[in-house]
Design a protein around this motif. Sequence first.
Motif, PDB file in Angstrom:
ATOM      1  N   TYR A  67      -5.789  -0.706  -6.776  1.00  0.00           N
ATOM      2  CA  TYR A  67      -4.298   0.745  -6.722  1.00  0.00           C
ATOM      3  C   TYR A  67      -4.321   0.127  -8.592  1.00  0.00           C
ATOM      4  CZ  TYR A  67      -1.605  -0.466  -3.017  1.00  0.00           C
ATOM      5  OH  TYR A  67      -1.272  -1.212  -0.999  1.00  0.00           O
ATOM      6  N   SER A  69      -2.260  -0.389   3.654  1.00  0.00           N
ATOM      7  CA  SER A  69      -3.055  -1.320   3.028  1.00  0.00           C
ATOM      8  C   SER A  69      -2.623  -2.216   2.467  1.00  0.00           C
ATOM      9  CB  SER A  69      -3.017  -0.112   1.488  1.00  0.00           C
ATOM     10  OG  SER A  69      -3.470   0.900   1.887  1.00  0.00           O
ATOM     11  N   ASP A 120       6.182  -7.060   4.265  1.00  0.00           N
ATOM     12  CA  ASP A 120       5.639  -6.107   3.122  1.00  0.00           C
ATOM     13  C   ASP A 120       5.785  -4.572   3.657  1.00  0.00           C
ATOM     14  OD1 ASP A 120       4.330  -4.837   1.120  1.00  0.00           O
ATOM     15  OD2 ASP A 120       2.256  -4.647   2.287  1.00  0.00           O
TER      16      ASP A 120
HETATM   17  O1  URP Z   1       0.601  -0.078   2.185  1.00  0.00           O
HETATM   18  C1  URP Z   1       1.263  -1.302   1.101  1.00  0.00           C
HETATM   19  N1  URP Z   1       1.340  -2.657   1.167  1.00  0.00           N
HETATM   20  N2  URP Z   1       2.257  -0.758   0.182  1.00  0.00           N
HETATM   21  C2  URP Z   1       3.067  -1.232  -0.539  1.00  0.00           C
HETATM   22  C3  URP Z   1       2.033  -1.976  -1.785  1.00  0.00           C
HETATM   23  C4  URP Z   1       1.316  -3.355  -1.048  1.00  0.00           C
HETATM   24  O2  URP Z   1       0.574  -2.570  -0.874  1.00  0.00           O
HETATM   25  O3  URP Z   1       1.937  -4.300  -0.996  1.00  0.00           O
END
Ligand code: URP
Length: 456
Positions: free
Chosen positions: A152, A284, A311
């Motif tokens: 990210y 993700s 999450d």
């Molecule tokens: O896809 C997801 N997990 N979004 C939230 C942010 C993270 O990667 O934990």
Amino acid sequence: MDLVIKGGTVVTAADHYQADLGVQDGRIVHIGSDLAGRQVVDATGCLVFPGFVDAHVHLSLPVGGLVSTDDFRTGTIAAACGGTTTIIDFISPERGQSLREATDLRRAEADGQAVVDYTLHQTAVDAEPRTLRELVSLASEGYTSLKLYTTYAAEMVDDAAMLHLLEVARDHGIVPLVHTENHAAIEHLKARFLAEGKVEPHYHPLSRPPTVEAEAAYRVITLAGLVGCPVIIAHLTCRETLAAVERAQQAGQAVYAEVTPNHLLLDDELYDLPDFEGAKFVLSPPLRDRSHQAPLWRALARGTLAMVSTDHCPWTFADQKQRGRRDFTRIPNGAPGIETRVPLLYSEGVGKGRLSLHRFVDACATTPARLYGLFPRKGTIAVGSDADLVIFDPDQEVILSHATLHQNVDYCPFEGWTVRGYPRTVIVRGQIVVQDGEFIGPAGWGQFLARQPFNW
Ligand code: URP
Ligand code: ZN
Ligand code: ZN
């Protein structure tokens, strides 16, 4: 006593027994028989669990101009209805922003809004001297965990920064939780798919295959081992990452891992649902093929996977997820789950013989409380612990649907699933907040939790 819970089977990570629980001033003060109090809750035929702890949620998370749809009020109401009485969200600084300032802003969103108890992980997006100083001072105020990302663009840190941050964490009792995926590999694969006109959700998991997760996990575990810092691998999804974690654990390294209900129970065929419905499952790291699920369950049962978090990161399907209709890389990542974790893990785990009753409590309450400096105030039933209690009817069947759940989003990844076993009454610090599936607690009942340093 203010409150007595009578006639239930008390269940902790270690044992279960028939007892009444006496509550005074928000704490458990008595475990015995024939207790009397001003208010009495009949738990006959029910299991009495410690309030569950969800150590990984994203309420009001801003991403690329969008904000995840549950805020601290709606998200914690949903949490409570699903048996979760403590949540851990994140301080999310922008690049260049002071961590202290980001903390104050996040606290302003949560304080007075949350209806269950809450705390925040720190997040570091650089290892500048100011960040390292703020990390230490925030730890002394009870923010004793640190989120790091290897991907990210807005959050990721490189290996050099990671090493500095891990050293500071080690020296100040801060436990790091790391999202591990190889950023360069993801960018490479995404660009290649888009160039070939491959724009559907089907390509989301293909752009982030298991080896991409496992490589970063192995690297992070290696760096943590080099500096002697414990580390938690966030939302582990696959056999490949499991192997890296297991190897380090067997070598005696303090490596822990979390898993989500999504990765235990859902698989990558969902990305091929018609009418863009695959976008509902774009999170993700992605869902994997079904063959990963049994190894994940076994690792959870034996403790290689330490805990289950959600999450929770909800985006509306009708609106926000549509942003990626013609480009899967623009679909906001994440899915809801804060309300369904406990019923799903009980029903699919305990109910189907994959988890013992005690390991279920351990993975969903006791271990997250211990790893994040909340135990024994949270995560167990003991004299002196907070009276966070879930009176759970093991026979109640519920069909999960976004229409009846409290999560503020227009879909449920488990729509139509039947779970057997559901919270009947949920208590936070001696206050009944949920009765028969509905939130009845006071607004803003949640308290901020200053946490102890890491001490497993
Ligand atoms: O896809 C997801 N997990 N979004 C939230 C942010 C993270 O990667 O934990
Ligand atoms: Zn993540
Ligand atoms: Zn997350």
